[in-house]
Structures are given as C-alpha cells and as structure tokens.
Design a protein around this motif. Structure first.
Motif, PDB file in Angstrom:
ATOM      1  N   VAL A 246       1.715   4.325   7.078  1.00 34.85           N
ATOM      2  CA  VAL A 246       2.417   3.959   5.848  1.00 34.85           C
ATOM      3  C   VAL A 246       1.426   3.510   4.781  1.00 34.85           C
ATOM      4  CG1 VAL A 246       4.050   2.330   4.812  1.00 34.85           C
ATOM      5  CG2 VAL A 246       4.575   3.389   7.017  1.00 34.85           C
ATOM      6  N   VAL A 247       0.542   2.599   5.134  1.00 32.62           N
ATOM      7  CA  VAL A 247      -0.414   2.091   4.141  1.00 32.62           C
ATOM      8  C   VAL A 247      -1.309   3.222   3.626  1.00 32.62           C
ATOM      9  CG1 VAL A 247      -2.381   0.550   3.750  1.00 32.62           C
ATOM     10  CG2 VAL A 247      -0.402  -0.257   5.041  1.00 32.62           C
ATOM     11  N   ASN A 248      -1.866   4.000   4.542  1.00 31.73           N
ATOM     12  CA  ASN A 248      -2.771   5.073   4.121  1.00 31.73           C
ATOM     13  C   ASN A 248      -2.072   6.095   3.236  1.00 31.73           C
ATOM     14  OD1 ASN A 248      -4.951   4.004   5.514  1.00 31.73           O
ATOM     15  ND2 ASN A 248      -4.538   5.166   7.381  1.00 31.73           N
ATOM     16  N   THR A 249      -0.865   6.480   3.615  1.00 38.41           N
ATOM     17  CA  THR A 249      -0.181   7.513   2.844  1.00 38.41           C
ATOM     18  C   THR A 249       0.194   7.013   1.458  1.00 38.41           C
ATOM     19  OG1 THR A 249       0.673   8.371   4.934  1.00 38.41           O
ATOM     20  CG2 THR A 249       1.664   9.216   2.923  1.00 38.41           C
ATOM     21  N   ILE A 296      -9.196   4.555   8.593  1.00 39.16           N
ATOM     22  CA  ILE A 296      -9.986   5.013   7.448  1.00 39.16           C
ATOM     23  C   ILE A 296     -10.029   3.944   6.356  1.00 39.16           C
ATOM     24  CG2 ILE A 296      -9.588   7.462   7.880  1.00 39.16           C
ATOM     25  CD1 ILE A 296      -7.371   7.383   5.794  1.00 39.16           C
ATOM     26  N   ASN A 297      -9.316   2.875   6.557  1.00 35.79           N
ATOM     27  CA  ASN A 297      -9.204   1.781   5.579  1.00 35.79           C
ATOM     28  C   ASN A 297      -8.528   2.256   4.291  1.00 35.79           C
ATOM     29  OD1 ASN A 297     -10.078  -0.538   6.792  1.00 35.79           O
ATOM     30  ND2 ASN A 297     -12.239  -0.094   6.427  1.00 35.79           N
ATOM     31  N   PRO A 298      -7.894   1.320   3.594  1.00 34.10           N
ATOM     32  CA  PRO A 298      -7.259   1.727   2.330  1.00 34.10           C
ATOM     33  C   PRO A 298      -8.209   2.517   1.428  1.00 34.10           C
ATOM     34  CG  PRO A 298      -6.601  -0.516   2.883  1.00 34.10           C
ATOM     35  CD  PRO A 298      -7.585  -0.083   3.934  1.00 34.10           C
ATOM     36  N   VAL A 299      -9.466   2.100   1.368  1.00 36.14           N
ATOM     37  CA  VAL A 299     -10.366   2.803   0.445  1.00 36.14           C
ATOM     38  C   VAL A 299     -10.571   4.260   0.848  1.00 36.14           C
ATOM     39  CG1 VAL A 299     -12.516   2.157   1.619  1.00 36.14           C
ATOM     40  CG2 VAL A 299     -12.544   2.707  -0.803  1.00 36.14           C
TER      41      VAL A 299
ATOM     42  N   ILE C  27     -14.188  -3.186  -1.297  1.00 33.85           N
ATOM     43  CA  ILE C  27     -14.773  -4.483  -0.978  1.00 33.85           C
ATOM     44  C   ILE C  27     -13.747  -5.383  -0.302  1.00 33.85           C
ATOM     45  CG2 ILE C  27     -15.948  -6.501  -1.962  1.00 33.85           C
ATOM     46  CD1 ILE C  27     -16.354  -4.870  -4.522  1.00 33.85           C
ATOM     47  N   TRP C  28     -12.518  -5.240  -0.667  1.00 28.24           N
ATOM     48  CA  TRP C  28     -11.572  -6.310  -0.495  1.00 28.24           C
ATOM     49  C   TRP C  28     -10.443  -6.042   0.497  1.00 28.24           C
ATOM     50  CZ3 TRP C  28      -8.394  -8.673  -5.029  1.00 28.24           C
ATOM     51  CH2 TRP C  28      -8.308 -10.054  -4.841  1.00 28.24           C
ATOM     52  N   PHE C  29     -10.012  -4.799   0.591  1.00 26.84           N
ATOM     53  CA  PHE C  29      -8.799  -4.503   1.357  1.00 26.84           C
ATOM     54  C   PHE C  29      -9.103  -4.033   2.770  1.00 26.84           C
ATOM     55  CE2 PHE C  29      -5.864  -3.358  -2.449  1.00 26.84           C
ATOM     56  CZ  PHE C  29      -5.841  -4.687  -2.807  1.00 26.84           C
ATOM     57  N   ARG C  30      -8.438  -4.626   3.748  1.00 27.50           N
ATOM     58  CA  ARG C  30      -8.463  -4.128   5.110  1.00 27.50           C
ATOM     59  C   ARG C  30      -7.020  -4.046   5.602  1.00 27.50           C
ATOM     60  NH1 ARG C  30     -12.538  -3.437   3.239  1.00 27.50           N
ATOM     61  NH2 ARG C  30     -14.642  -3.880   3.940  1.00 27.50           N
ATOM     62  N   TYR C  31      -6.820  -3.525   6.815  1.00 25.78           N
ATOM     63  CA  TYR C  31      -5.470  -3.536   7.383  1.00 25.78           C
ATOM     64  C   TYR C  31      -5.162  -4.928   7.915  1.00 25.78           C
ATOM     65  CZ  TYR C  31      -6.235   1.512   7.470  1.00 25.78           C
ATOM     66  OH  TYR C  31      -6.509   2.797   7.131  1.00 25.78           O
ATOM     67  N   ASP C  32      -3.915  -5.326   7.841  1.00 30.31           N
ATOM     68  CA  ASP C  32      -3.492  -6.610   8.387  1.00 30.31           C
ATOM     69  C   ASP C  32      -3.663  -6.609   9.902  1.00 30.31           C
ATOM     70  OD1 ASP C  32      -2.202  -8.837   9.297  1.00 30.31           O
ATOM     71  OD2 ASP C  32      -0.505  -8.633   7.935  1.00 30.31           O
ATOM     72  N   GLU C  33      -4.491  -7.524  10.403  1.00 27.63           N
ATOM     73  CA  GLU C  33      -4.767  -7.554  11.852  1.00 27.63           C
ATOM     74  C   GLU C  33      -3.486  -7.713  12.673  1.00 27.63           C
ATOM     75  OE1 GLU C  33      -7.647  -7.292  13.575  1.00 27.63           O
ATOM     76  OE2 GLU C  33      -8.795  -6.888  11.763  1.00 27.63           O
ATOM     77  N   SER C  34      -2.569  -8.524  12.151  1.00 25.88           N
ATOM     78  CA  SER C  34      -1.386  -8.830  12.957  1.00 25.88           C
ATOM     79  C   SER C  34      -0.478  -7.618  13.118  1.00 25.88           C
ATOM     80  CB  SER C  34      -0.614  -9.982  12.337  1.00 25.88           C
ATOM     81  OG  SER C  34      -0.006  -9.540  11.134  1.00 25.88           O
ATOM     82  N   ASP C 114      -5.781  -8.667   3.624  1.00 22.90           N
ATOM     83  CA  ASP C 114      -5.205  -7.756   4.610  1.00 22.90           C
ATOM     84  C   ASP C 114      -3.919  -7.145   4.081  1.00 22.90           C
ATOM     85  OD1 ASP C 114      -7.239  -8.225   6.445  1.00 22.90           O
ATOM     86  OD2 ASP C 114      -6.234 -10.004   7.217  1.00 22.90           O
ATOM     87  N   VAL C 115      -3.952  -5.854   3.825  1.00 22.96           N
ATOM     88  CA  VAL C 115      -2.780  -5.174   3.282  1.00 22.96           C
ATOM     89  C   VAL C 115      -1.728  -5.016   4.376  1.00 22.96           C
ATOM     90  CG1 VAL C 115      -1.936  -3.047   2.241  1.00 22.96           C
ATOM     91  CG2 VAL C 115      -4.212  -3.889   1.668  1.00 22.96           C
ATOM     92  N   ASP C 116      -0.497  -5.395   4.066  1.00 30.08           N
ATOM     93  CA  ASP C 116       0.618  -5.140   4.988  1.00 30.08           C
ATOM     94  C   ASP C 116       1.771  -4.545   4.186  1.00 30.08           C
ATOM     95  OD1 ASP C 116       1.448  -7.277   3.547  1.00 30.08           O
ATOM     96  OD2 ASP C 116       1.488  -8.692   5.211  1.00 30.08           O
ATOM     97  N   ILE C 117       2.878  -4.266   4.843  1.00 28.61           N
ATOM     98  CA  ILE C 117       3.949  -3.589   4.104  1.00 28.61           C
ATOM     99  C   ILE C 117       4.615  -4.515   3.084  1.00 28.61           C
ATOM    100  CG2 ILE C 117       6.044  -2.203   4.293  1.00 28.61           C
ATOM    101  CD1 ILE C 117       4.944  -1.088   6.857  1.00 28.61           C
ATOM    102  N   PRO C 118       4.813  -5.803   3.382  1.00 28.97           N
ATOM    103  CA  PRO C 118       5.319  -6.677   2.322  1.00 28.97           C
ATOM    104  C   PRO C 118       4.451  -6.638   1.057  1.00 28.97           C
ATOM    105  CG  PRO C 118       5.466  -7.793   4.424  1.00 28.97           C
ATOM    106  CD  PRO C 118       4.763  -6.487   4.686  1.00 28.97           C
TER     107      PRO C 118
END
Lengths: 464, 464, 464
Positions: A246-249, A296-299, C27-34, C114-118
């Motif tokens: 979801v995030v990647n797409t 692939i990370n958001p970037v 630089i800043w965004f990763r996936y939310d670990e949880s 950490d980017v999540d769906i919310p």
C-alpha cells in the motif's frame, strides 16, 4: 433476416464457449473446503481478507479500463460494453486455464478444483491483461474477433504464468511483468499483424478522436485505476506484506502523476495533454508492481514512479508518433506507453530490489525465504521471467493476429458504435422513404440533440 | 409566489415526515449496546464485518440505480436526484418500519430499538426496493408522488418481511423475493393504475428516449451494480456463509452477462441493444439471491445466471412490447424483466436448492439448521413466501396507485427535468419580452453540439 | 518555443518541489516497524483496519471533489485534472509537513519518520482541505498558482493541527474544524484578495455556468462524497468508536439531504436547484464531523444534519448572492455554504456534545478519558480550537492571496479549459490558412454548445 457472417460467428462462438465453461465447471469446480463453515470465524476473516481487494480489482478492470477507453467520441458504448463482456468471459476462462496449470504443476494430473476468492482475483487479473491488449486494437476489431482474441490470449497468459511464476519462481506480486508487460506486448503483436496495414487511414479517420465530454468520462476510469491500484498490487499479498504494498504503490503513483503533468506541459507547448493525464499518471502503479511488497523504502517507490511517469509521457508524445508514422504500428490507446515500457521498468526495478535483498540479508530480517524462493539465484530468475514474458506475449500476439486475419475481417466502420450497436432510428424496419427523410437526423444520437435543433434544421432545409 | 399544489404538497409532506422521523428516533433509537467499547477489538471487527458491505450496497442503491436510470435524454437530473432523495428518505423510514415489526415479533410490544449496522443495511435494502418500483414509473410521476409512494411501499415491504421471513421462516439472503420480486411487482401494480391510461402517448413521446451520452452514463450504474452485487447478496450473511455468496454471485453474473449479449444480438438484427446490456446483464445477481448462500456449486450458480440473463433479454425484446402494446402497461425501465421475472426465477431456484439440501443432508455437513430453520418443511415455506410476496407487492402497488390517483396529478411534462428542476434561463424572473427573446436559447442545455450544428453554421455564414 | 511565464514557472516549481519531496523522504521516511511481519496476522489486520477507510477517503477526495467541481460547462478537464494533480502533490507534502510537527511535538527534534497507513490518510485529509479551498477560486487561477497555494496552505494547515489538536487537545475526529472550516475560510481569504476585483465580471461570464450534462457529472461527485462520508469521519477512529461514527454520519447525511431538497424547493419557486442538491445535501457530513464519535444518539445526529442541510441551502440561495453582490466576494463553488458554515455548526455541536459528556459522566461509561483528554476543560478547548482554526485559516488565506497576487497573474480566460489544456485542432502547428479554414469547426470538440450557438440561433430567428 440478413445476419452478417461476423454476427452469426459471434453468436455461435460465444454460445459454444459459455456452454463449455458450464460443462467444465460442473465436472471440475467445487467450493474450497478450507473456506467451509467448520472453520468458523477464521474462515470469514479469510473471505474478508480477500473480498475487498477482489472487488477493488473488479472496479479497476471494468470501470477503470472500461471508462478509460471511452475517450473516443463515437465509441463509448463499445468501449464500456465490450470491456464488460470481455471481463465476464475472461473471469470464467482464466479460472479454467489457471486451474489447469495449477493442477498440472501440483499433481501432474487433473483433479477437482476448489474455487476460492484468490482464484476469482486471478480471474480478474486475466481479464485485466486482455483489456490491456484490447486497448491496442480499440475501435478496429469486431466483437467476434475480441472474443477469439480473449480466448487465445488467456491460453498464452496462463502458460506464461506456469513457466514464469510456477516453474521459474519469479516474484511479481503486482504483475508488472505477467500482467502489464504481457498484455501490452501481446497487444503490440496483435496490432502489428491485424491493423498496421491501415495505420495511415486510422490516423486520418476523424472518428479516431476525443471530445471534451468523452475526455472527462475517460478520466473517471483513470482516477478509479489510480485510487484502487494498491489493491491491485496487494490483492494476492501474503499476510505481512500488504502494508508495504500500500505505501509503495501510493507513493509511486503520486510521483508518476506529478511527473506526467510536468512532462506533459514540457512536450505540449506549455499545456496539459488530456491523453497524458489519462494514462501516464498511472505508470507508477504499473512500474512498482514487481517490487511493491519488497523493502524498497518510500524513496525507492517514489523514484520508480517519477521515472515511469516521465518515460510514459515521453512515450505518448514521441514514441507513439514514431511507431505510427515510421514503423507503421497503430496502438489506439498507447498501451505500449502505459503498460509496455513501465512494465519493463517494473521488471528491471524488481531485479534491482531483489539483488539488493540478496546482497544485504539484514534488509529482510532473515525472512528472505518469504519473498525469494530462489535465494541468491533470484535476480537471474527475475530476468529470465522478464524475457520469457516478452517472448511469449509478443509471439502469442503475432500468432493470434495471424489467426484473426485468417478468420475474417476487421471492423468496417472503425471507431464507431454504429456498426454493432442497435439504434432504433437507423436499424428499425422502415420504408425507404421514411429512412431517407430521417437521414439528416442521424446525428441526433451523437449527444442529445433536442427537438428544437431538429425544427431548426427543418426550417433551414425548407428555406433552401 | 405561485407555487403549484404539488410543490406545496411536496414541501409539507416531506417536512412532516422528516420531523416525525426525528421525533420517533428520539424516543426510540439508541446505539446497539453490543457494539459498545467494552467489547474492545471484537466490537470493531463487527463494525468492519458489516460496514464494507453496507457501503457497497449504498453505492449500488444510489450510484447504481441512480445512474442506471439516467438513460433518458432529458431526465438525468431527475433520475439521479430523486434516487438520492428517496434513498435518504427510505433509509430512515425503513429503519423505523423494520424496527416496529422486529419488536412486535420479538417482544409483542414496542421497546427501545438499538440501531446497528445491519439495521442500516436493511434500510438501504428498503431503499433498493423503492428504487426498483421507481423504475416502472420513471419519468411519469411528480416528486410529491414519489415521496408518498415510498412511504406506502415501505409499509407493505416491511409487512411482507414480517410475514415471509420472520413468520414463515423463508430464507432469502440476497432478497430475490423480498426485494427484487417485491419491488418489481409493486411497481407493476403502481404503473397499471397510475400510468397505463397514457401508455400510447408515452411510447410516442420523443423525450422517452436515450442518447449515446446518456447510455454511457447509464452503463456506469449497471457496472457498479454488477461489481458490488456479491456485497448485496452477502451483506447480511452469517459468518461461514459469505464465501459461497461471493463465488455464487460472481459466477452467476458472469453467465448472465454473456447470456444477455448473445440473446441481444439474436433479437436485434445482429447488433447489441444498449437496453439489454444495461439491464439484463444483471439478472444473474437477482436470480441467485435466494440461493446465494446455499450449496448450489459454481455450476448451479452459472446455470441460474445464464437462464436469468436469457429470459431477461427476451423479456426486454418481446415481453415488454407485448405488455405495452397489447396489455397497455408501460414500465419505463423494464423492471419486470430485470427484477420481476429473474426474482421469480430466484425464488424457484431457492425452492430447488432447499429441496436438494433436505433430500441429501450430507450436502450441508449436518449444519442444515444454520440454513433452514424449518428442516424438511423448508421447500414449502419458500413457495409460500414467494406467493405471499407476489400478492402483497402487486396488491400493495395497485392500492398505492389508486391512492396516488386520488391525491393528485402525474407529471405534466413526462420524461423531462424542466417541470421540477430550476433553470436560471427559464425560471428567473424576467420580463415577458426578455423571455420571448431568449426562447430560442432553450437548447443550450442540451449541450453537445454535433457536426450537423457546425454544418448548419457554415451554411449560415456562407449565406450571409 | 514561446512558453508563457506561468508555464515555465509551473514546470520549474513543480519539478523543484517533487525533487525536494524525494530527497526529504530518502533521508526521513522509513516503513513503520510495528507494521512489520514479525507481528504476523495482527499486523495485516491493522493494514486492513485502515486501508479500506484510506481508499474510501481517496475516492472522496479525487472522484468526489473532482467530479463535484466539473459542473462548469467548459472547465471539466481542469476541475478533474487539477484535483488529481493537487491530490498527488498534497499527499506527499502533507506527509512531510505533518511528520515535521509530529516529531517536534513528540521529541522536540527531528527523527526518522515511520510511514504508516494513518499517515497516508492524513495526507489525503490535507489534500481534501486544499480541494475545499480550490472550490472557492475554481476557474480563476493558473495551475502555477494552484501548486503554490497548495504549498502554502499545507503549511498553515499542519501548523493549525499542531496548535489546535496536538497542543490544545481538541477532539475533531471528522475534521469539521481542522479540515472543513479551515479549507473554507482559507479559500474565502484567498478569493477575497485574489479574485474579488473581478467579481462582477465573473458573474456575467457566460462560461461560469453549468449544463445538464455537466450537472449530472457533478452529481457523481456529490453522491460518492455522501456515500463514503462515514469513512471520512471514521478513518482515524480508535477501536470502539467507529461504530458510532458510521451510525451518526449516515443519519446526519440522510437528514441534510432531505432538508436541502425541502429548502431548495422553498427558495427556488417550487423547483429543485441542482446547485443545492449537489452541495447542501452533504452539509450533514461536514457538521457531524466533530461529534461523530461521541454519544449524541441518532436523534442528535439527525438534528445536526437537518440544521446543517437547511442553513447550507439558505446559504447557497441567499448568502452567496449577498456576498457576491454586496460584499463583492466571489466563491465559485460556494464552499462557504458547504464547508464554512456547516463546519462552524460542527464545531459548536462538538462543544455542546462535549459539554453534555462532562456534565453527565455516565454517558461515556466512565471511559471519558478515551474521548476527552482534558476532562472538564474540554468544552473550552473545543471553543479555542474553533477560533484558532478560523483565525489561522482566514489570515493564512489572505496572506497566501497577497503572495499570489505579487507573484503573477490569474487565469486569462477564466472558467475555460482552453488556456491550459492542449487541443489538437487549435494548438497544433498549422499554416495560418488552414487555421482560418478550421475556425468554424472550433466548437466541435467543446461539445457543449457555447454562446456562439446561441448567437447563431438568434441570428437565424431574426432572419425569419
């Protein structure tokens, strides 16, 4: 009665296919036992785990592709109507074809096949593939040809899945390769054989054109595709992978949308081109398909989207005119730009993403087996799958094109509904005189003329 | 000010109803305690278990039926706009009417009623039923009549549910009988009394016609209905039954779609008829409703769909003209073909499926009680429910028709928006002279000039 | 090549922003670990808990607002196309802006986010806010201005969330205040500075008008907004609160729909006004936003909806003409009526609902802390948030308006697509002669007959 050959063919062929589907499914299809009530609450969780994604994909296939293709000013009913029919046909036929290969692969022989919701999703994926190819020949074929094309295409499509996924073990969760690349190059093969002889004629045909109203209709299709694409890429995701999909797409699509608008303005004398906005904006969804569930990370997703959106827009403005005018291939919707090149970008991105994962195992927290069944060999498997897909699709398309050419004629009045859609005014039995009188009104259906117009025109004619 | 009687009636009646709904709900409606936070995570699972299905059904009722009915060239705003208003009205009124009968049935007296999401789904089902009946009189009634029809219909509708489902214990998960058959025959009763006198006039009315643009709009409705139908049939499914509902409904709809296209070509001189494609393709969803959660196997669903799609298409091409010309009943949208006959097919399929289950108990793994509360008596109960539904709906429709006839006139300018939708050009206060001058502009809203217009202009310019 | 300044500006600015977004997110965004796979089934449950709501909100923002704004007869591509681009831009920019404030608030410094769906849902909420403001200046700005407006608006928007929600602890689950009120008054500030000088001209502009076809298109937007509004109000609902959100929002919307139809007939000489139906029917969704998750009971929601629908309709018919003619503010879509006043009603309803909860603690079963972090001070906090929002939005809008005014011109041909959308007929390089010959056909693609048609017909009638 005076049915034409192609009409009799359509009725006969479609009836035979439909009856065959019912007979096959009576012998072969049962409900999946594991979705049975004994499993109680869990079971329904599984239904809901898949059903929402199924219905999003179904919206994409029929509303999305259907309305995206209504941009031709006189072909709206055909575009939406044939998409609808082809979807209903392909879901059934893909179910059967996929079931065949699954059984062969698992048991080496045919067993009873248990239908579950993932199987329906795969059915819709088959339909999506056919719809992509349909885009390349939009407006130029008869309904009979479309049914036969769908029939042959699904054979090649399921064969390719058997070889590329089941045998080669490539990963391609969103179908960049097995759906988009396949559909696009099958369509290119098809149109090469079937319609290239008339390319110049088609380009000059005034009916091969959009209007503002049809453009706004078409955007409905685009936007539903854009919105539900995360469901397309994630529909068959195993638990634990859908979140990344979801995030990647979403991130990829945002960037392909922005990229398309920028390039569209650059390449169109400072203005937006509706065709780019309707199509290239979606390239990010196509291109992130293979790697959507990977780290692939958001970037990474954003970069893929921006590149795909840019190349797709350049494709619509530079490569399509080149293919049409120099090579002589006519691709009505430009599926090569939206699905072909972005699909290949997707395949290549997948190879890179997989390679990164095999190099740095920490990336997948040691769970690499959930993603790459082939471990360190995976990048090569991905590359193989891309070439296999390109080959099977293009040659499958060429072959199907030759069969179609052999079987009968293309549409006589390309890019118009009138050849195959009943119209009371024109098609009802009337005396010739009446018809002659009515002739000047023909246009009436093109869009809501009112009685006043007619009076106006009558007035005018009486004046002359 | 010069409000017409029917306009004053509309304002008064709708205001009274809305205030009554608010008063009733203030006395009567609370939140369902079991959806309370004490139950924590589970509780929300229940919300999500139902909410997705609720919103799919809501899309079907308002976008689906609303846009399906926009096929009339000058009635688009009315079709979509009245559907919208009726839905908002019917959800509230059905909630109240169903709550009444539920309380009577459960406690024998009125208690506080706890609103939950299944109750909202039932509200949308009531709205769907009214929308089906609306299709039979589309274009011929005033907004005041529509509100009153909805008011009376929901009374009969909820009474029928009380008798057929709560008392008779018929199973009808997708509402083939209690929604589709009911809505269709209520509409037939209504149109028999209310509009049959003018059938010939309506048939000749040039506004009672579609255009290509309105046909493509209308297909949006069709396709959303087709896509979300599994949610309609499964919305109230108990855990463990929704899986079969999804598979059965999808397979049935695929076959009714293919069947309709084949029969449409057969019955329309080798061409597709937009009306068939917009409607009969959906007959499979209607007809599989009663048996959608039963063990009919994919092949059973496919057969039901093919039969329903075929009969529905024959209905549009043969039975509707017969009803119109010989019997003199005018059913604008052909709801008898889409909901009436397929609904009865659904009821009968249900009887057969139930009978098979009572004969071969192994089919339901001994869990037959979850499906058929009446065990071996179930087939007879199903038959009774079908007849009860047919009777209450048709006589309810006739009666409501007589009440409407007594209360006031039908639409004065049938099949046009202009009677009830404000149009600045025509309705603003202007001096008579100005109005006269503006008259020739009327056409403006008809929107889409055609090539003929242009030729006209060229002619004109050359003349000058 | 002859690009205009505003076109070069558009390309440059958008490219810089997009590249900046990619750099920042790298630089800043990763996936939310949880949301990682270690959490297995649970994790995916969380994805599905939010994803459906995310995609419903996305449909509302792009299909809903996009098509709602297609009512202008010559601005369909722009309305839908700019909405699409702005959404793709705003999702990214809101993610970054919100992430900034969240980090500042939580850690006092910047961390990896950490980017999540919310977070994606909040991105779409930012886009929704910009779309509301866009409605106030619809048709009057250049694409360059829109991008810059979106850029500045999101800065003020995220600042307001930081102050009103994170600092002041106001509760506003559906965003009556922080989304609707904010978007509307930012838009009013903007249009005050940017377009009020030309108000009279805009009012007389024949292109600032709808047609029947564009009105029916627009209703698609309205209805999708109406249908998915419970998802909008509930998207960020914590477990245990979404059920009330769904019931309250549905009941409120039903009543605002009925209320709008009644008032529309009252205020439009006994007829329905398409503008009211397209807009005011939605006011109940806006107004119930703040209190949607609170114990207001169905009757509370219904009353809020009826009041909001009524006031909104009165706004469209009485307040907008007053603002236009007396004050001289031109608000193209009437966002003040749909989002401004109903948003304030929402804020006030929230204060009342919160006050009731603090007075009668039994209402929340002692779980009041889940709802009101500030206990008995909550009502005052709500009031503060309302005033803060009004101030930041209106002054932010004014300021942004001044910046826009300083940076460059508005659209030259307001309310038309032609200035910024490529059109082969007009924009392709052709010899002058050819162009001259083609001139009379111009109208063809615009489909929608224009003032020229009218003049033509008038000419014709005068001739006779």
């Amino acid at each position: 009665m005076g049915y034409k050959k192609t009409q009799i063919g359509f009725i006969t062929v479609l009836t035979i296919f439909q009856i065959a589907f019912i007979v096959l499914s009576s012998i072969w299809f049962r409900y999946d036992e594991s979705f049975d009530e004994t499993s109680g609450a869990d079971f329904d969780l599984r239904t809901d785990y898949y059903y929402t994604y199924y219905s999003d994909v179904a919206v994409m296939v029929i509303i999305g592709f259907g309305y995206l293709m209504t941009f031709l000013k006189k072909y709206g009913l055909s575009a939406a109507g044939y998409t609808f029919l082809l979807a209903a046909f392909c879901v059934q036929w893909t179910l059967i074809a996929n079931a065949f290969w699954h059984q062969i692969h698992e048991y080496g022989e045919l067993h009873r096949f248990d239908v579950d919701i993932p199987a329906l999703i795969e059915g819709m994926f088959g339909a999506a593939t056919v719809m992509i190819s349909f885009g390349a020949v939009l407006g130029k074929t008869t309904p009979l040809q479309l049914i036969l094309i769908a029939f042959f295409e699904i054979i090649f499509y399921s064969l390719n899945i058997y070889i590329s996924v089941l045998r080669t073990h490539a990963t391609d969760i969103g179908g960049s390769m097995i759906i988009h690349t396949f559909g696009a190059y099958f369509g290119m093969g098809l149109t090469t054989v079937l319609t290239s002889r008339k390319t110049k004629e088609h380009l000059k045909n005034p009916d091969n054109d959009a209007t503002k109203v049809s453009d706004v209709f078409s955007l409905i299709g685009t936007i539903f595709l854009w919105l539900y694409w995360p469901s397309f890429n994630g529909a068959l995701g195993v638990p634990g992978q859908r979140f990344k999909v979801v995030v990647n797409t979403v991130m990829s699509l945002c960037c392909s949308c922005v990229g398309s608008y920028v390039w569209s303005v650059l390449l169109n004398k400072g203005k937006f081109n509706a065709v780019d906005v309707q199509n290239a904006t979606l390239a990010g969804g196509v291109a992130v398909g293979t790697s959507a569930n990977l780290y692939i990370n958001p970037v990474g997703a954003m970069a893929i989207g921006l590149i795909a959106g840019s190349i797709s827009t350049i494709g619509f403005n530079k490569i399509t005119p080149f293919l049409e005018e120099t090579v002589g291939i006519h691709d009505t919707c430009g599926v090569h730009n939206l699905h072909g090149m972005p699909g290949i970008i997707g395949g290549i991105s997948g190879i890179i993403a997989v390679y990164a994962g095999t190099e740095d195992h920490s990336l997948y927290n040691g769970a690499i087996g959930n993603y790459f069944p082939e471990g360190d060999h995976q990048p090569f498997r991905q590359l193989s799958a891309l070439f296999i897909t390109l080959s099977i699709s293009y040659f499958g398309g060429l072959l199907t094109g030759f069969i179609m050419k052999f079987l009968g004629p293309n549409a006589e009045k390309p890019f118009t509904d009138e050849e195959f859609w009943f119209d009371e005014e024109n098609d009802a039995e009337e005396s010739e005189e009446e018809e002659l009188e009515k002739k000047p009104l023909d246009d009436e259906e093109s869009n809501i003329s009112s009685s006043e117009d007619i009076q106006l025109k009558e007035k005018l004619s009486s004046e002359n």
